[in-house]
Design an enzyme around this catalytic site. Sequence first.
Site: not given
Ligand code: GLN
Length: 226
Positions: A88, A185, A187
């Site tokens: 992410c 994710h 994790e």
């Molecule tokens: N929206 C977040 C970003 O732009 C990422 C979200 C996440 O890591 N769950 O960094």
Amino acid sequence: MHDAAGAEAPRPRVGVLALQGDVARHEAALEALGVEAVRVVTAPDLEGLAALVLPGGESTTMLTLVESGELREPLTRFLSAKPALGTCAGAILLGREAGGLPSPAFEILDVAIERNAYGRQIDSFHAELDVPAVGGRFPGVFIRAPRMRDIGPGVEVIARLSNGGDGAGEPVGVRSGHTVALCFHPELTADLRFYRWFLTEVAGLRLPAPETVTADGETPRSRGAA
Ligand code: GLN
């Protein structure tokens, strides 16, 4: 884990970038597989690590802390040479062309990333994924997730949203050499298959035999036993 001579081999050490974000869950997953998880806050923390996890969180905050902590150069060197798993926000750091960042991403992966592309926090969701490398179906947890938009020719798609059929759903995970980036994710699930695959197949590490790892990830060696 024993080497050819019967001596116990040291546990592999894998870092988790710990500037901000979901650090503890990644540490727990790594430790559950018998790896020593190391928090990376400053450049010397990178020494001796076999691989690095870049967690989810907020990519803008992480990049601000990368710059103020003078981590850009050491991280660029590490990521060019060693295996990395970005989830992410971590994936945003590894890709290119994400908008609204305070400084450039690391551009280790030839993938354009669109931040928050599925909507706001309230639009976070669970979805079934197709991940052939871990044997098929995998539970996907998406939190204000990015989308992978322009995947370069040398980059392999390793995870897709399941469309219940032809395995050609939208890409949500990619690999290029020793670098892996995910929009979801792993994790946040109890499923360790993804970490096992990354550690053994991508990072080439030997993990301790499961029976020697306790629930908290200790091995006889880490407990100080003979
Ligand atoms: N929206 C977040 C970003 O732009 C990422 C979200 C996440 O890591 N769950 O960094």
